[in-house]
Every structure is written in C-alpha cells, then in structure tokens.
Design a protein around this motif. Structure first.
Motif, PDB file in Angstrom:
ATOM      1  N   GLU A 110       0.816  -1.181   0.094  1.00 46.95           N
ATOM      2  CA  GLU A 110      -0.004   0.168   0.047  1.00 46.95           C
ATOM      3  C   GLU A 110       0.834   1.490   0.135  1.00 46.95           C
ATOM      4  OE1 GLU A 110      -3.911  -1.409   2.316  1.00 46.95           O
ATOM      5  OE2 GLU A 110      -2.426  -0.789   3.596  1.00 46.95           O
ATOM      6  N   ARG A 111       1.891   1.178   0.692  1.00 47.12           N
ATOM      7  CA  ARG A 111       2.721   2.380   0.687  1.00 47.12           C
ATOM      8  C   ARG A 111       3.582   2.608  -0.427  1.00 47.12           C
ATOM      9  NH1 ARG A 111       4.609   1.543   7.191  1.00 47.12           N
ATOM     10  NH2 ARG A 111       2.383   2.089   7.913  1.00 47.12           N
ATOM     11  N   PHE A 112       3.858   1.443  -1.244  1.00 47.09           N
ATOM     12  CA  PHE A 112       4.948   1.683  -2.359  1.00 47.09           C
ATOM     13  C   PHE A 112       4.224   2.449  -3.422  1.00 47.09           C
ATOM     14  CE2 PHE A 112       7.172  -0.265  -6.035  1.00 47.09           C
ATOM     15  CZ  PHE A 112       8.227   0.112  -5.851  1.00 47.09           C
ATOM     16  N   VAL A 113       4.809   3.377  -3.872  1.00 42.83           N
ATOM     17  CA  VAL A 113       4.205   4.230  -5.089  1.00 42.83           C
ATOM     18  C   VAL A 113       5.057   3.776  -6.328  1.00 42.83           C
ATOM     19  CG1 VAL A 113       3.726   6.392  -5.938  1.00 42.83           C
ATOM     20  CG2 VAL A 113       3.494   6.167  -3.428  1.00 42.83           C
ATOM     21  N   THR A 114       4.365   3.500  -7.265  1.00 41.67           N
ATOM     22  CA  THR A 114       5.081   3.119  -8.650  1.00 41.67           C
ATOM     23  C   THR A 114       4.106   3.081  -9.719  1.00 41.67           C
ATOM     24  OG1 THR A 114       6.210   1.260  -9.837  1.00 41.67           O
ATOM     25  CG2 THR A 114       4.478   0.665  -8.053  1.00 41.67           C
ATOM     26  N   ASP A 115       4.701   3.235 -11.104  1.00 41.14           N
ATOM     27  CA  ASP A 115       3.865   3.040 -12.216  1.00 41.14           C
ATOM     28  C   ASP A 115       3.950   1.600 -12.628  1.00 41.14           C
ATOM     29  OD1 ASP A 115       3.965   5.716 -12.110  1.00 41.14           O
ATOM     30  OD2 ASP A 115       5.697   6.358 -13.465  1.00 41.14           O
ATOM     31  N   ILE A 148      -5.263  -1.674  -4.146  1.00 42.56           N
ATOM     32  CA  ILE A 148      -3.914  -1.045  -4.238  1.00 42.56           C
ATOM     33  C   ILE A 148      -3.823  -0.704  -5.727  1.00 42.56           C
ATOM     34  CG2 ILE A 148      -1.552  -1.633  -3.780  1.00 42.56           C
ATOM     35  CD1 ILE A 148      -2.155  -3.361  -1.451  1.00 42.56           C
ATOM     36  N   ALA A 149      -3.208   0.515  -6.022  1.00 46.17           N
ATOM     37  CA  ALA A 149      -3.249   0.850  -7.396  1.00 46.17           C
ATOM     38  C   ALA A 149      -2.344   0.017  -8.404  1.00 46.17           C
ATOM     39  CB  ALA A 149      -2.878   2.199  -7.477  1.00 46.17           C
ATOM     40  N   SER A 150      -1.133  -0.341  -7.709  1.00 47.11           N
ATOM     41  CA  SER A 150      -0.118  -0.896  -8.467  1.00 47.11           C
ATOM     42  C   SER A 150      -0.705  -2.626  -8.796  1.00 47.11           C
ATOM     43  CB  SER A 150       1.034  -1.037  -7.852  1.00 47.11           C
ATOM     44  OG  SER A 150       1.157  -1.584  -6.434  1.00 47.11           O
TER      45      SER A 150
END
Ligand SMILES: *Cc1c(COP(=O)(O)O)cnc(C)c1O
Length: 359
Positions: A110-115, A148-150
């Motif tokens: 959840e905390r990991f922001v990535t494309d 989760i977006a990723s």
C-alpha cells in the motif's frame, strides 16, 4: 585427476517430467518450481529443462533476478513473496510476481508508489498453518489488495499440507479444498492449488495453475515410485570404489567402530561422503549399486568416503562404478532407507561435486 564423484544432470529428463506434469493437468498452466538452485540441479540447467513451462517459481529474489538476466521472459513467481519493502522496486523492474501471505506485506504494498503493475498471488492458509490468510480472513485481504493501485491481478493460491496422504485424519485433503473453496467463494480470478503430489494424484484440483516441483526432477512426494508415474530421474550421483578391505570376523568398520563384522567380508570404500551431500545418518544397509548390482552401505558415512559390502560381488574392486542414486537406483528408495526424503538429498548435493550435463 579429479575425485571420481560426479552428478549427471539430464536435461531431457527435466523436459520429459515437465510434459508428465502437464499431461496430468492438461487445462492448467504450469509453474516449473526451481527453488533451492533447482532442487540441487542448478538454476540455469533447470531453467533450460523447463523452457516449455508457462512460468518459473522459486523463493529467492536474487535468483529470480538471475533468471531474467539469463533471458527468461515468461512469468516468474516468488512463492514466499517479498521480505522487505526494499525488494519491491527490484521486483517491479524485473516484472516478478509474488505471493502475499500476511498483513505486513499488504501494508508495504500500500505504501509503495510506482507506475509498475504487480501480479499478486494471494495466499490462503488452508490448514498447513505455515503461510497465508485464514479462510475467514481471505475476502477482507482480497478486498484490501484489490484497492492497491499497483496491483494488476490477483491469483488465489493455497499449498496443501499432505496431498500425498489425502485421508490424513488430522487434516484430510478434502477439508483443505473445502476451506479454500469457502474462503474464495465468489471471488474472481485464477486459482493455483497443486504441488507435485496433488498434480500426480488429484488432477481434478488443477484449476488454472499447477506448481510441480519434485516430480520435475524425477522424485516423488510421499514415497511412491517415480517409475510408476512415468517420471525419469534427472540427477544421477555416481562415484567409484577407491579401496578394498578384506575383513575378518570381529573387525569393526569406520568411525565409531559401530559396525562389527560377524563373518568374513569384502568391503569397498567409495569416494562419496557427507561433504558431497550423502546423508550421514544413512544406516548400514542403505541401498547402493556397484557395477549395477544392488548392495548396501556398511558402518558410518564419513566426510569423504563411505563403505559398501562387496562380499557377494566377486568381480567388484577398485575402479568399480558406484551409483548412489539416480537412473538405476531411485533417490526415493535411498532417502527412505536413510529416514529422509528425496527432496533433501537432491538439495544437499554439495558444490564440490562435479556436475556433468547429459541428454
Ligand atoms: C516447493 C513448493 C511447491 C512444489 O512442491 P513439490 O512438492 O516439490 O511439488 C509448490 N508450491 C509451493 C508454495 C512451494 O513452496
């Protein structure tokens, strides 16, 4: 001159066994499991042997990256998932899929922001009580990961505790399947249940993906005969007799003087010991082939050598070929005699043993 101990690895046996796994689950895609250095056969060799697999599964993130460097472009799956948030950028970069089995991993995701997009294998604990969410917690975990977006896809996965022993009174296989079905009820997405034992003996559980390991190397789960399943041994460990002793009754053999001859014996000394991966706890009588004839070990296995009974093998002597396990002597038979499983013997093959690739 090198020591005469050699492990022959047959790539065609790996290919053949993969085809057997597929034949048992014709509608499923197959992960070739090659954790632990391809169960001792070598990562790169196992990768080549499983070129026809739909994906490769293992537990070591560094080896997963190595597979990409070796040119594997199909899916790769980490069966234990990632261990630390720092792993995620690497997994994103190399498009490596992973299991998610606990809340701590969900928080890191959840905390990991990535494309990048991740393919997650959400793991249920269906009774093994090792990794995974309990059936009653599975829907909530699934809902949370879905947000989760990723996360691009979620495969539902479980691992059986005893698929080779379906009627185990402590935990029948049918109960594990029931829990998995109850916990995943109504959820969309592929399912992944079967290890070798389930693939070989319960093909009806195959679903979308199967995850065979041991059978691909020609070993069996739970002591069945590999030949009965049409599997071929991928690893043959062989060496030679390097010395012979004539023993009179009352003489002891080996460290600890644990074996005492009660009759005249001829004993051959084989260049293979526990530092090569042969189990030290193998008792006297553990099967071994000398010039293709079955005999047994005598006395304690030492670091570099073990002794075998040549009393009935008049033609055998220094230079005779010894098969410790492999094409002619099933590894499961040796493992059973030594109180272990073929998995452990394969994985323990020591780096000092020369490896020869054969077809
Ligand atoms: C090791 C492993 C397998 C393969 O098991 P085998 O008994 O060798 O077929 C499958 N799934 C998971 C999760 C594993 O860890």
């Amino acid at each position: 001159m090198p020591r005469p101990i050699v492990a022959s690895i047959s790539i065609s046996a790996l290919q053949h066994n993969l085809a057997v796994a597929r034949a048992h689950a014709p509608n499923a895609r197959v992960w070739g499991v090659l954790k632990a250095n391809g169960y001792g056969h070598g990562l790169e060799r196992a990768m080549r042997g499983f070129a026809a697999a739909d994906g490769l599964a293992l537990v070591e993130p560094d080896y997963a990256v190595r597979l990409r460097e070796l040119g594997w472009t199909k899916p790769i799956l980490l069966l234990e998932g990632f261990f630390d948030a720092d792993d995620l950028p690497v997994l994103a970069r190399h498009d490596i899929q992973f299991a998610v089995h606990c809340d701590e991993q969900i928080v890191m995701l959840e905390r990991f922001v990535t494309d990048a997009g991740f393919h997650v294998h959400l793991k249920m604990n269906s009774g093994m009580n090792r990794l995974g969410f309990k059936p009653e917690a599975f829907h909530a975990a699934h809902a949370r990961v879905s947000k989760i977006a990723s996360v691009r896809s979620i495969t539902m996965m479980t691992h059986f505790a005893n698929a080779d022993d379906a009627l185990n009174p402590s935990l029948p296989l049918s109960e594990q399947v029931r829990r998995f079905q109850a916990g995943t009820e109504g959820l969309p997405g592929p399912r992944s249940l079967c290890n070798s034992a389930a693939d070989l003996m319960h093909g009806e559980l195959a679903h979308d993906w199967v995850r065979p390991g041991i059978m691909l190397y020609g070993g069996t789960p739970g002591g069945g005969s590999a030949a009965d399943f049409g599997l071929r041994a991928a690893m043959t460990l062989e060496s030679r007799i390097i010395g012979v002793q004539d023993i009179v009754p009352g003489e002891a053999i080996g460290y600890g003087s644990r074996f005492v001859a009660d009759k005249p014996m001829r004993v051959g000394v084989v260049a293979c010991g526990y530092a090569d991966g042969y189990p030290r706890h193998a008792p006297t009588g553990t099967p071994v082939l000398v010039d293709g004839v079955k005999t047994g070990t005598v006395g304690r296995v030492s670091m570099d050598m073990l002794c075998v009974d040549l009393t009935e093998l008049a033609g055998a002597g220094v230079g005779s070929r010894v098969e410790l396990w492999g094409q002619q002597l099933p590894i499961d038979e040796v493992a059973f005699a030594a109180g272990t499983i073929g998995y452990e013997l394969m994985c323990a093959l020591a780096p000092r043993v020369a490896v020869r690739e054969v077809d």
